[in-house]
Design a protein around this motif. Structure first.
Motif, PDB file in Angstrom:
ATOM      1  N   SER A  29      -0.972   3.966  18.172  1.00  0.00           N
ATOM      2  CA  SER A  29      -1.245   4.696  16.927  1.00  0.00           C
ATOM      3  C   SER A  29      -1.702   6.119  17.224  1.00  0.00           C
ATOM      4  O   SER A  29      -1.333   7.058  16.517  1.00  0.00           O
ATOM      5  N   ILE A  30      -2.494   6.290  18.268  1.00  0.00           N
ATOM      6  CA  ILE A  30      -2.946   7.635  18.650  1.00  0.00           C
ATOM      7  C   ILE A  30      -1.759   8.483  19.096  1.00  0.00           C
ATOM      8  O   ILE A  30      -1.619   9.641  18.687  1.00  0.00           O
ATOM      9  N   VAL A  34      -0.539  11.937  17.289  1.00  0.00           N
ATOM     10  CA  VAL A  34      -0.454  13.232  17.968  1.00  0.00           C
ATOM     11  C   VAL A  34       0.959  13.807  17.852  1.00  0.00           C
ATOM     12  O   VAL A  34       1.133  14.978  17.505  1.00  0.00           O
ATOM     13  N   SER A  35       1.975  12.980  18.122  1.00  0.00           N
ATOM     14  CA  SER A  35       3.348  13.500  18.055  1.00  0.00           C
ATOM     15  C   SER A  35       3.713  13.954  16.648  1.00  0.00           C
ATOM     16  O   SER A  35       4.340  14.999  16.460  1.00  0.00           O
ATOM     17  N   TRP A  36       3.304  13.178  15.656  1.00  0.00           N
ATOM     18  CA  TRP A  36       3.597  13.560  14.272  1.00  0.00           C
ATOM     19  C   TRP A  36       2.835  14.818  13.886  1.00  0.00           C
ATOM     20  O   TRP A  36       3.356  15.685  13.192  1.00  0.00           O
ATOM     21  N   HIS A  76      -4.955   5.568   8.735  1.00  0.00           N
ATOM     22  CA  HIS A  76      -3.870   5.111   7.869  1.00  0.00           C
ATOM     23  C   HIS A  76      -2.989   4.109   8.617  1.00  0.00           C
ATOM     24  O   HIS A  76      -2.658   3.039   8.088  1.00  0.00           O
ATOM     25  N   GLU A  77      -2.620   4.397   9.853  1.00  0.00           N
ATOM     26  CA  GLU A  77      -1.827   3.491  10.689  1.00  0.00           C
ATOM     27  C   GLU A  77      -2.558   2.186  10.955  1.00  0.00           C
ATOM     28  O   GLU A  77      -1.966   1.118  10.905  1.00  0.00           O
ATOM     29  N   ARG A  78      -3.840   2.255  11.271  1.00  0.00           N
ATOM     30  CA  ARG A  78      -4.600   1.047  11.591  1.00  0.00           C
ATOM     31  C   ARG A  78      -4.699   0.141  10.369  1.00  0.00           C
ATOM     32  O   ARG A  78      -4.612  -1.073  10.476  1.00  0.00           O
ATOM     33  N   ILE A  79      -4.871   0.720   9.190  1.00  0.00           N
ATOM     34  CA  ILE A  79      -4.944  -0.073   7.962  1.00  0.00           C
ATOM     35  C   ILE A  79      -3.597  -0.732   7.692  1.00  0.00           C
ATOM     36  O   ILE A  79      -3.515  -1.925   7.412  1.00  0.00           O
ATOM     37  N   TRP A  80      -2.511   0.038   7.801  1.00  0.00           N
ATOM     38  CA  TRP A  80      -1.185  -0.514   7.563  1.00  0.00           C
ATOM     39  C   TRP A  80      -0.829  -1.566   8.606  1.00  0.00           C
ATOM     40  O   TRP A  80      -0.064  -2.492   8.318  1.00  0.00           O
TER      41      TRP A  80
END
Length: 87
Positions: A29-30, A34-36, A76-80
């Motif tokens: 997720s990190i 970072v890339s996004w 947001h990623e961790r929740i999804w």
């Protein structure tokens, strides 16, 4: 009785493995954040420069945007990742 426990334990292990296999690790997720954010920050820098026509001010806006949105994206990623819908 022992055979039943072995079967139940192997089923639980399989379920646990399948659950972990569908889940992303926080490091992934990190990396995605970072890339996004690099892509998003370049976009913000260009748009900011278009409006303010000052490189330093546009870079300041893009820097703040980079940090805050990367943090928000990570959570947001961790929740999804916890939501099973669509997996």
């Amino acid at each position: 009785m022992i055979a039943d426990q072995l079967v139940l334990n192997s089923k639980n292990t399989k379920t646990s493995f399948e659950k972990d296999k569908n889940s992303e690790k926080p490091l992934r997720s990190i990396a995605k954040a970072v890339s996004w954010r690099v892509i998003g920050t370049v976009d913000t820098l260009i748009i900011s420069y278009f409006f303010v026509e000052e490189v330093v001010l546009a870079a300041s806006i893009a820097s703040i945007d980079f940090v805050t949105k990367m943090i928000l994206y990570f959570f947001h990623e961790r929740i999804w990742n916890k939501i099973g819908w669509g997996k």
